[in-house]
Motif scaffolding. Structure first.
Motif, PDB file in Angstrom:
ATOM      1  N   UNK A  20      40.332  43.242  10.410  1.00  0.00           N
ATOM      2  CA  UNK A  20      40.534  44.453  11.234  1.00  0.00           C
ATOM      3  C   UNK A  20      39.262  45.294  11.311  1.00  0.00           C
ATOM      4  N   UNK A  21      38.376  45.129  10.321  1.00  0.00           N
ATOM      5  CA  UNK A  21      37.155  45.954  10.284  1.00  0.00           C
ATOM      6  C   UNK A  21      36.044  45.416  11.191  1.00  0.00           C
ATOM      7  N   UNK A  22      36.212  44.226  11.740  1.00  0.00           N
ATOM      8  CA  UNK A  22      35.147  43.647  12.570  1.00  0.00           C
ATOM      9  C   UNK A  22      34.955  44.472  13.846  1.00  0.00           C
ATOM     10  N   UNK A  23      33.698  44.583  14.251  1.00  0.00           N
ATOM     11  CA  UNK A  23      33.402  45.375  15.450  1.00  0.00           C
ATOM     12  C   UNK A  23      33.442  44.493  16.698  1.00  0.00           C
ATOM     13  N   UNK A  24      34.324  44.848  17.622  1.00  0.00           N
ATOM     14  CA  UNK A  24      34.431  44.108  18.885  1.00  0.00           C
ATOM     15  C   UNK A  24      33.589  44.850  19.914  1.00  0.00           C
ATOM     16  N   UNK A  25      32.831  44.135  20.726  1.00  0.00           N
ATOM     17  CA  UNK A  25      32.080  44.870  21.729  1.00  0.00           C
ATOM     18  C   UNK A  25      31.109  44.021  22.508  1.00  0.00           C
ATOM     19  N   UNK A  26      30.132  44.703  23.097  1.00  0.00           N
ATOM     20  CA  UNK A  26      29.125  44.065  23.943  1.00  0.00           C
ATOM     21  C   UNK A  26      28.359  43.031  23.110  1.00  0.00           C
ATOM     22  N   UNK A  27      28.376  41.770  23.500  1.00  0.00           N
ATOM     23  CA  UNK A  27      27.699  40.760  22.689  1.00  0.00           C
ATOM     24  C   UNK A  27      26.175  40.920  22.655  1.00  0.00           C
ATOM     25  N   UNK A  28      25.635  41.705  23.601  1.00  0.00           N
ATOM     26  CA  UNK A  28      24.182  41.939  23.574  1.00  0.00           C
ATOM     27  C   UNK A  28      23.798  42.997  22.537  1.00  0.00           C
ATOM     28  N   UNK A  29      24.781  43.766  22.086  1.00  0.00           N
ATOM     29  CA  UNK A  29      24.539  44.796  21.078  1.00  0.00           C
ATOM     30  C   UNK A  29      24.483  44.129  19.698  1.00  0.00           C
ATOM     31  N   UNK A  30      23.380  44.339  18.986  1.00  0.00           N
ATOM     32  CA  UNK A  30      23.173  43.593  17.745  1.00  0.00           C
ATOM     33  C   UNK A  30      24.138  43.989  16.630  1.00  0.00           C
ATOM     34  N   UNK A  31      24.856  45.085  16.795  1.00  0.00           N
ATOM     35  CA  UNK A  31      25.811  45.464  15.747  1.00  0.00           C
ATOM     36  C   UNK A  31      27.213  44.887  16.017  1.00  0.00           C
ATOM     37  N   UNK A  32      27.371  44.161  17.103  1.00  0.00           N
ATOM     38  CA  UNK A  32      28.689  43.597  17.449  1.00  0.00           C
ATOM     39  C   UNK A  32      28.985  42.356  16.605  1.00  0.00           C
ATOM     40  N   UNK A  33      30.220  42.292  16.073  1.00  0.00           N
ATOM     41  CA  UNK A  33      30.653  41.084  15.351  1.00  0.00           C
ATOM     42  C   UNK A  33      31.356  40.102  16.283  1.00  0.00           C
ATOM     43  N   UNK A  34      32.192  40.633  17.173  1.00  0.00           N
ATOM     44  CA  UNK A  34      33.024  39.783  18.032  1.00  0.00           C
ATOM     45  C   UNK A  34      32.812  40.159  19.494  1.00  0.00           C
ATOM     46  N   UNK A  35      32.355  39.203  20.277  1.00  0.00           N
ATOM     47  CA  UNK A  35      32.205  39.421  21.718  1.00  0.00           C
ATOM     48  C   UNK A  35      33.433  38.890  22.449  1.00  0.00           C
ATOM     49  N   UNK A  36      33.324  38.756  23.762  1.00  0.00           N
ATOM     50  CA  UNK A  36      34.466  38.269  24.547  1.00  0.00           C
ATOM     51  C   UNK A  36      34.621  36.753  24.393  1.00  0.00           C
ATOM     52  N   UNK A  37      35.791  36.244  24.756  1.00  0.00           N
ATOM     53  CA  UNK A  37      35.958  34.793  24.844  1.00  0.00           C
ATOM     54  C   UNK A  37      35.232  34.305  26.104  1.00  0.00           C
ATOM     55  N   UNK A  38      34.938  33.008  26.132  1.00  0.00           N
ATOM     56  CA  UNK A  38      34.051  32.489  27.180  1.00  0.00           C
ATOM     57  C   UNK A  38      34.675  32.523  28.568  1.00  0.00           C
TER      58      UNK A  38
END
Ligand code: NDP
Length: 458
Positions: free
Chosen positions: A291-309
């Motif tokens: 639950x603590x993982x950061x979801x967001x813009x995959x270009x942002x280096x602090x993001x853990x989880x980006x979108x599915x393909x």
């Protein structure tokens, strides 16, 4: 399916490409075949110097390539960079080791066959078709191409339709390193055109990484042509945690193993099988960490989880979760579709899975973890092996008897002890059961697409 880049973080169509015509495909197969006729006459050291040069080019272009991967299929920029570096390292690994891996052997006591000497030698076989997926658009291809070209083969690439820019980049990479023109040719074609390519007499073998239906189809066509195949298909890897395990490390590793590449890797751990004595503790800690993982813009280096393909991939994942919830499964975090732009799905943890639910049998290709409770080692093995897949596995225990029992009992292509499944160029990679046929990487990988010639001398 259009051959196009659609940014998964925005849903915006960024580039579209016309499929190659039949004539263009024919020309490209001819170029690859001609390249093979030249390549087979080159030495290992010549090919190694080209391979090193191509690896250097890839590494020097890491920023641009990583950005392309992130915008084509949504993996985080940080993970895209490490995919590129791992690919370059694997090219160097084969440049340095191919000759040793492909050294034949002298047969003992040749006099028993009335020979003065007898020996074997490995030879390249020709132009090999690689049908590749979008989840590691550079790595999956390099894993095929580096050993194939070091062995003296040439290749054709039918890449997934949603990563055409990666395909075009790879089409020229090896030539830019010095390999003969045509050593690798990308075919921008839909899946329906793959059959014609496999049946072309200039194509001698096929390698596919992707889904089970695609693998079955390619293997059936290649089989009818008596052409060899390597198949790397899906997985629903177990991650077994026993009471003697270091729970802090097991939980932290479980999170990475389930969510790396936004949860879209064949060797992501997908089913967590935890001993009764530590089950509640594991579920609680794992849930908090997911639950603590950061979801967001995959270009942002602090993001853990980006979108599915793809949007369809996200819809299929949501359907699997909804099916389980409807049948009584419990969600401890996640489990809902995120609104707004981009094809995001949150890290999700589910317990109470029964064999009636699709999630029990099907691969969850996204950040969705299922947790099962096991009473003992036998029970853990029963749950782990109750699947049609058999790619990799991970076990967590400090007990050596338990470790030996689990290693022997797991029906899988690999077992990682107190760690997570990762592919390394040094370690053979591949599955059993519906996870595939053959091996990639290491010595075994380069020996898949060569022929062995026995020589007998009077
Ligand atoms: P696919 O298997 O459909 O795609 C992989 C590659 O195979 C693509 O190049 C695709 O082309 C091609 N292909 C698809 N069908 C055929 C066919 N009948 N004959 C020849 N080539 C074919 O994977 P998806 O992208 O649809 O993903 C679906 C599932 O596949 C995932 O949920 C996961 O289970 C599994 N998968 C496994 C991967 C792995 O690493 N082992 C990687 C990716 C997916 P096109 O794109 O044009 O359809």
């Amino acid at each position: 399916m259009a051959i196009a880049t659609v940014n998964p973080a925005t849903g915006v169509l960024e580039r579209e490409f016309a499929a190659h015509t039949d004539l263009e495909v024919d020309v490209r197969i001819g170029e690859a075949h001609d390249a093979f006729l030249r390549l087979r006459r080159t030495t290992f050291s010549q090919r190694a110097s080209w391979m090193h040069a191509a690896a250097d080019l890839l590494q020097s272009e890491v920023d641009g390539v990583a950005h392309m991967l992130t915008t084509e299929m949504g993996k985080t920029l940080v993970q895209a960079r490490s995919e590129v570096s791992k690919s370059a390292n694997t090219m160097r690994f084969y440049a340095e080791n191919a000759e040793v891996f492909l050294t034949g052997r002298y047969i003992d006591e040749p006099g028993r066959m009335n020979a003065s000497t007898a020996y074997t030698r490995y030879e390249p076989i020709g132009t090999v078709l690689a049908v590749m997926p979008w989840n590691y658009p550079i790595w999956q291809v390099i894993r095929f191409a580096a050993p194939a070209f070091m062995a003296g083969n040439s290749g054709l690439l039918k890449h997934a339709s949603n990563v055409p820019q990666a395909a075009i980049y790879l089409d020229s990479l090896f030539e830019r390193g010095g390999f003969p023109s045509g050593t690798f040719r990308a075919l921008l074609i839909p899946a329906a055109k793959v059959e014609d390519v496999i049946r072309d007499p200039r194509v001698v073998a096929a390698s596919l990484t992707g889904s089970e239906p695609a693998g079955r189809s390619v293997a059936a066509i290649a089989g009818s042509e008596v052409k060899p195949v390597v198949l790397e298909l899906g997985g629903s890897d177990p991650f077994i945690v026993m009471p003697s395990a270091d729970l802090d490390r097991a939980v932290a590793t479980a999170v990475v193993s389930r969510t790396s590449n936004n949860g879209q890797a064949c060797i992501n751990a997908k089913r967590f099988i935890v001993h009764d004595a530590i089950y509640d503790d594991f579920v609680a800690r794992f849930t908090v960490a997911m639950a603590a993982l950061r979801i967001g813009d995959p270009l942002d280096e602090s993001t853990d989880i980006g979108p599915l393909a793809t949007s369809s991939g996200r819809d299929e994942l949501a359907e699997l979760v909804d099916d389980a919830i409807a049948a009584g499964a419990l969600v401890t975090t996640g489990g809902f579709l995120i609104g707004g732009i981009g094809w995001y799905y949150p890290p999700t943890v589910i317990t109470g899975i029964t064999s009636k639910m699709r999630l029990y049998r099907e691969e969850a290709f996204g950040p969705v973890a299922t947790i099962f409770k096991a009473q003992d080692v036998e029970d853990a093995l029963r749950i782990a092996n109750d699947t049609s897949f058999g790619l990799s596995s991970a076990i967590w225990t400090a007990d050596s008897d338990e470790e030996a029992q689990l290693i022997e009992g797991l029906v899988a292509g690999a077992v990682f002890v107190n760690g997570m499944s990762i592919s390394y160029p040094e370690l053979p990679f591949g599955g059993t059961k519906d996870s595939g046929i053959g091996r990639e990487l290491s010595m075994e990988g380069i020996r898949e697409f060569v022929t062995l010639k026995s020589v007998w001398r009077a």
